[in-house]
Write an enzyme that holds these catalytic residues in place. Structure first.
Site: not given
Ligand SMILES: [Zn+2]
Length: 221
Positions: A34, A50-51, A79, A81, A100, A102, A163
């Site tokens: 996310g 990120t991460g 990120t 993404e 974003h 999941h 996804h």
């Molecule tokens: Zn994702």
């Protein structure tokens, strides 16, 4: 829904950390999955790095990039993404925040190849509108942003095949509410599907709801 967001960069950083924790607690962003971002000024985007587990993020962790994704500040890396976020900001100028995640039921629909575009309940029509399914593309690639682009302008929430989901709006709260509503709507669709007698709203009821939505937006402006 029109929700005014904060003004200063410090408030944006605080809100990104706050909504990240909220997203994590809802089970929408397990592990380090996310990401969230907000538009700061006309051409800068402040985003989660990120991460990182969204439960542990602090305001100082956020990363600033320009609209092409070049990192402007931040000690961590943005990120992977970010391309998905930039596609939304580049396509829809009135968007100030992107989420974003999941969320498990909505992502289940995305993994089953099913959009959430049937007008089954009034709240989802008012808050989300129809939610299309973008074709599968590998995370972190230009293809992922490309798979979303044709759908961004006409929608405020999109399922991404195999996804997750992306939502966006006038503020972080607005984008977050859409993500929460999306997962709730997915649960309702699943139950209606299991019962086997789902009855979508007819055209007349739908027209009245859309009129009510327009009136609500006019009054809020
Ligand atoms: Zn994702």
């Amino acid at each position: 829904m029109i929700v005014n967001g904060p003004d200063t960069e410090a408030e944006h950083r605080r809100d990104l950390a706050r909504y990240g924790k909220w997203l994590y607690r809802l089970g929408f962003a397990p592990g380090s999955s996310g990401n969230l971002s907000v538009r700061v000024g006309s051409d800068c985007i402040l985003a989660t790095p990120t991460g990182c587990c969204k439960h542990l993020l602090t305001p100082a962790d956020m990363v600033m990039v320009d609209l092409q994704g070049c990192q402007l500040s931040g000690s961590k890396k943005v990120t992977s993404e970010i391309g998905m976020h930039l596609a939304v900001y580049q396509t829809k100028e009135d968007v100030n925040a992107v989420v974003h995640a999941h969320p498990p039921t909505a992502t289940g629909f995305a993994c089953a190849g099913r959009a959430l575009d049937e007008p089954l309940c009034a709240e989802a029509v008012m808050t989300l509108g129809p939610v299309p399914l973008a074709p599968y593309a590998t995370t972190g690639t230009d293809e992922l942003a490309a798979s979303l682009r044709p759908l961004i302008l006409e929608h405020s929430a999109i399922l991404m095949a195999n996804h997750g989901a992306v939502t966006y709006g006038s503020s972080l709260l607005d984008a977050f509410i859409k993500m929460e509503t999306l997962e709730h709507f997915a649960k309702i669709c699943l139950v209606a599907d299991q019962l086997g007698t789902a009855r979508p709203l007819d055209q007349q009821a739908l027209g009245q709801l859309l009129d009510a939505k327009e009136k609500y937006i006019r009054n809020a402006q």
